[in-house]
Design a protein around this motif. Sequence first.
Motif, PDB file in Angstrom:
ATOM      1  N   MET A  99       0.819  -1.198   0.000  1.00 45.92           N
ATOM      2  CA  MET A  99       0.000   0.000   0.000  1.00 45.92           C
ATOM      3  C   MET A  99       0.861   1.260   0.000  1.00 45.92           C
ATOM      4  SD  MET A  99      -3.003   1.083  -0.008  1.00 45.92           S
ATOM      5  CE  MET A  99      -3.962   2.477   0.345  1.00 45.92           C
ATOM      6  N   GLN A 100       1.935   1.245   0.752  1.00 45.00           N
ATOM      7  CA  GLN A 100       2.771   2.433   0.828  1.00 45.00           C
ATOM      8  C   GLN A 100       3.474   2.722  -0.490  1.00 45.00           C
ATOM      9  OE1 GLN A 100       5.344   3.141   3.955  1.00 45.00           O
ATOM     10  NE2 GLN A 100       3.714   3.378   5.453  1.00 45.00           N
ATOM     11  N   ASP A 101       3.782   1.676  -1.241  1.00 39.88           N
ATOM     12  CA  ASP A 101       4.439   1.876  -2.523  1.00 39.88           C
ATOM     13  C   ASP A 101       3.519   2.621  -3.489  1.00 39.88           C
ATOM     14  OD1 ASP A 101       6.640   1.572  -4.255  1.00 39.88           O
ATOM     15  OD2 ASP A 101       5.597  -0.068  -5.280  1.00 39.88           O
ATOM     16  N   LYS A 102       2.225   2.319  -3.438  1.00 41.79           N
ATOM     17  CA  LYS A 102       1.271   3.014  -4.292  1.00 41.79           C
ATOM     18  C   LYS A 102       1.145   4.482  -3.906  1.00 41.79           C
ATOM     19  CE  LYS A 102      -1.527  -0.980  -5.457  1.00 41.79           C
ATOM     20  NZ  LYS A 102      -2.865  -1.575  -5.422  1.00 41.79           N
ATOM     21  N   VAL A 103       1.166   4.762  -2.626  1.00 43.05           N
ATOM     22  CA  VAL A 103       1.078   6.146  -2.157  1.00 43.05           C
ATOM     23  C   VAL A 103       2.313   6.926  -2.598  1.00 43.05           C
ATOM     24  CG1 VAL A 103       0.987   7.609  -0.092  1.00 43.05           C
ATOM     25  CG2 VAL A 103      -0.406   5.545  -0.226  1.00 43.05           C
ATOM     26  N   LYS A 104       3.473   6.302  -2.504  1.00 39.13           N
ATOM     27  CA  LYS A 104       4.702   6.965  -2.947  1.00 39.13           C
ATOM     28  C   LYS A 104       4.665   7.269  -4.437  1.00 39.13           C
ATOM     29  CE  LYS A 104       7.747   5.026   0.550  1.00 39.13           C
ATOM     30  NZ  LYS A 104       8.891   4.140   0.812  1.00 39.13           N
ATOM     31  N   ARG A 105       4.118   6.364  -5.211  1.00 32.93           N
ATOM     32  CA  ARG A 105       4.028   6.588  -6.654  1.00 32.93           C
ATOM     33  C   ARG A 105       3.048   7.711  -6.986  1.00 32.93           C
ATOM     34  NH1 ARG A 105       5.977   2.322 -10.196  1.00 32.93           N
ATOM     35  NH2 ARG A 105       6.951   0.729  -8.911  1.00 32.93           N
TER      36      ARG A 105
END
Length: 86
Positions: free
Chosen positions: A1-7
Amino acid sequence: MQDKVKRVIALLLLIVPGFMATYGFLAMKDAFFAQFGADGTDQFLWGKFVLGLILFAIGVSFIGGWIFFRDRKRNYVAPRFKAKRK
């Protein structure tokens, strides 16, 4: 989930300067062509032109710096642009 937010945040960091550069270009274009207006106002809009130039320069330089930093990190740049090692 955090990777999507970073993107998404990274995408927003590129979209905002892109819109700034686009608006700056359009403001410069409008200021230039306002002097040829059919409504009788034959004046050059210096304030709008300078603001557009500043916005365009900030947007393009941010995106260019972003691309240069990314390419430098991945070793895609010419040898003269690579980081200096001691």
